[in-house]
Scaffold this active site. Structure first.
Site, PDB file in Angstrom:
ATOM      1  N   THR A   9       0.844  -1.195   0.000  1.00 18.77           N
ATOM      2  CA  THR A   9       0.000   0.000   0.000  1.00 18.77           C
ATOM      3  C   THR A   9       0.878   1.243   0.000  1.00 18.77           C
ATOM      4  O   THR A   9       2.009   1.209   0.495  1.00 18.77           O
ATOM      5  CB  THR A   9      -0.944   0.022   1.219  1.00 18.77           C
ATOM      6  OG1 THR A   9      -1.803   1.164   1.140  1.00 18.77           O
ATOM      7  CG2 THR A   9      -0.166   0.107   2.520  1.00 18.77           C
ATOM      8  N   ASN A  11      -0.852   4.036   1.067  1.00 23.76           N
ATOM      9  CA  ASN A  11      -1.686   4.843   1.952  1.00 23.76           C
ATOM     10  C   ASN A  11      -1.037   4.913   3.329  1.00 23.76           C
ATOM     11  O   ASN A  11      -0.947   3.907   4.030  1.00 23.76           O
ATOM     12  CB  ASN A  11      -3.078   4.185   2.048  1.00 23.76           C
ATOM     13  CG  ASN A  11      -4.053   4.989   2.873  1.00 23.76           C
ATOM     14  OD1 ASN A  11      -3.728   5.441   3.959  1.00 23.76           O
ATOM     15  ND2 ASN A  11      -5.255   5.145   2.364  1.00 23.76           N
ATOM     16  N   LYS A  14      -3.220   3.648   6.287  1.00 26.25           N
ATOM     17  CA  LYS A  14      -3.366   2.188   6.305  1.00 26.25           C
ATOM     18  C   LYS A  14      -2.075   1.530   6.774  1.00 26.25           C
ATOM     19  O   LYS A  14      -2.096   0.594   7.575  1.00 26.25           O
ATOM     20  CB  LYS A  14      -3.737   1.706   4.909  1.00 26.25           C
ATOM     21  CG  LYS A  14      -4.168   0.261   4.844  1.00 26.25           C
ATOM     22  CD  LYS A  14      -4.477  -0.179   3.415  1.00 26.25           C
ATOM     23  CE  LYS A  14      -5.743   0.432   2.878  1.00 26.25           C
ATOM     24  NZ  LYS A  14      -6.109  -0.155   1.553  1.00 26.25           N
ATOM     25  N   ASP A  73      -7.752  -5.487   0.430  1.00 28.76           N
ATOM     26  CA  ASP A  73      -8.682  -4.685  -0.346  1.00 28.76           C
ATOM     27  C   ASP A  73      -9.909  -4.526   0.522  1.00 28.76           C
ATOM     28  O   ASP A  73     -10.379  -5.494   1.133  1.00 28.76           O
ATOM     29  CB  ASP A  73      -9.031  -5.350  -1.674  1.00 28.76           C
ATOM     30  CG  ASP A  73      -9.764  -4.373  -2.603  1.00 28.76           C
ATOM     31  OD1 ASP A  73      -9.350  -3.198  -2.688  1.00 28.76           O
ATOM     32  OD2 ASP A  73     -10.759  -4.767  -3.227  1.00 28.76           O
ATOM     33  N   SER A  74     -10.364  -3.317   0.616  1.00 30.64           N
ATOM     34  CA  SER A  74     -11.485  -3.070   1.509  1.00 30.64           C
ATOM     35  C   SER A  74     -12.376  -2.002   0.917  1.00 30.64           C
ATOM     36  O   SER A  74     -11.983  -1.266   0.013  1.00 30.64           O
ATOM     37  CB  SER A  74     -10.983  -2.652   2.893  1.00 30.64           C
ATOM     38  OG  SER A  74     -10.120  -1.538   2.793  1.00 30.64           O
ATOM     39  N   GLY A 157     -11.175   7.853   4.182  1.00 35.85           N
ATOM     40  CA  GLY A 157     -12.236   7.258   3.376  1.00 35.85           C
ATOM     41  C   GLY A 157     -13.620   7.621   3.893  1.00 35.85           C
ATOM     42  O   GLY A 157     -13.900   8.789   4.190  1.00 35.85           O
ATOM     43  N   ASP A 159     -14.908   6.764   6.727  1.00 38.68           N
ATOM     44  CA  ASP A 159     -14.999   6.688   8.193  1.00 38.68           C
ATOM     45  C   ASP A 159     -15.916   7.742   8.820  1.00 38.68           C
ATOM     46  O   ASP A 159     -16.678   7.432   9.733  1.00 38.68           O
ATOM     47  CB  ASP A 159     -13.599   6.799   8.823  1.00 38.68           C
ATOM     48  CG  ASP A 159     -12.767   5.537   8.639  1.00 38.68           C
ATOM     49  OD1 ASP A 159     -13.305   4.526   8.138  1.00 38.68           O
ATOM     50  OD2 ASP A 159     -11.578   5.558   9.001  1.00 38.68           O
ATOM     51  N   ARG A 185     -10.731  -3.957   9.081  1.00 42.47           N
ATOM     52  CA  ARG A 185      -9.315  -4.152   8.801  1.00 42.47           C
ATOM     53  C   ARG A 185      -8.604  -4.678  10.038  1.00 42.47           C
ATOM     54  O   ARG A 185      -7.754  -5.559   9.955  1.00 42.47           O
ATOM     55  CB  ARG A 185      -8.680  -2.845   8.317  1.00 42.47           C
ATOM     56  CG  ARG A 185      -7.299  -3.044   7.721  1.00 42.47           C
ATOM     57  CD  ARG A 185      -6.773  -1.769   7.094  1.00 42.47           C
ATOM     58  NE  ARG A 185      -7.573  -1.369   5.941  1.00 42.47           N
ATOM     59  CZ  ARG A 185      -8.362  -0.283   5.915  1.00 42.47           C
ATOM     60  NH1 ARG A 185      -8.427   0.523   6.949  1.00 42.47           N
ATOM     61  NH2 ARG A 185      -9.056  -0.005   4.844  1.00 42.47           N
TER      62      ARG A 185
END
Length: 203
Positions: A9, A11, A14, A73-74, A157, A159, A185
């Site tokens: 990732t 991010n 993350k 992946d989420s 995101g 959230d 996650r």
């Protein structure tokens, strides 16, 4: 045996979230992100499911770096939208990773949906792949509902507009530790940790 585990990732939110979970549980293994390895061409996420995309990303990372790799992946699945945005969550508005635009579009689509039909779930598939060809993938979900206005500045995101079942705070109003313990996650990576330890010979 590698002392590095690649988390596929870029991010930073993350990466920090998953480093907290994995580094304490898999001693002697440093979790690094894509910014820490030479660039390689990343294939588009063409899978029809979260699990397919997670495996695709992990396999690709191993192929190009030779390191054992974890990928996830989420996304958000909304009941009133027949499970969408789903695997398209990060690019729902047409621009990948534009959180404000993605959230604004989602809220617009749900504007006329009554509160009792705003159920949703965050879903995360997490995969680990080793250079030797071992593969594991698992999936976890976090149920809640989509609120009408964003609240909170933690997380990323969707959230701020996701209110987990049983709570009065959105995912973006939780502390990092609270979110790790509850989130899709957090659940997926907590479940993946013993598999990572086993595959890397650190269990």
């Amino acid at each position: 045996m590698s002392d590095r585990l690649l988390l596929a990732t870029r991010n930073p939110g993350k990466l920090a979230e998953l480093q907290r979970l994995l580094e304490s549980a898999v001693p002697g293994v440093a979790v690094v992100g894509l910014r820490d390895v030479p660039d390689y061409p990343e294939a588009p996420e063409t899978g029809a499911t979260f699990a397919e995309n997670a495996l695709l990303k992990a396999r690709e990372a191993v192929r190009y770096t030779g390191l054992p790799a974890v990928a996830d992946d989420s996304g958000l699945t909304v009941d009133a939208l027949n499970g969408m945005p789903g695997v398209l969550s990060a690019r729902w508005s047409g621009r990948h990773g534009d959180d404000p635009a993605n959230t604004a579009l989602l809220l617009g689509q749900l504007a006329d949906v009554p509160d009792e039909r705003r159920g949703a779930a965050f879903v995360c598939a997490a995969a680990v792949v080793t250079p030797e060809g071992a593969e594991r993938v698992l999936e976890r979900s976090w149920r809640g509902q989509v609120v009408r206005e964003g609240r909170g500045s933690n997380g990323f995101g969707y959230d701020p507009v996701f209110l987990p079942d049983g709570l009065e705070r959105t995912a973006a109003e939780l502390t990092a530790a609270e979110k790790d313990a509850l989130s899709h996650r957090g659940q997926a990576f907590a479940a993946l940790v013993p598999l990572v330890a086993e595959l890397l010979g650190r269990s």
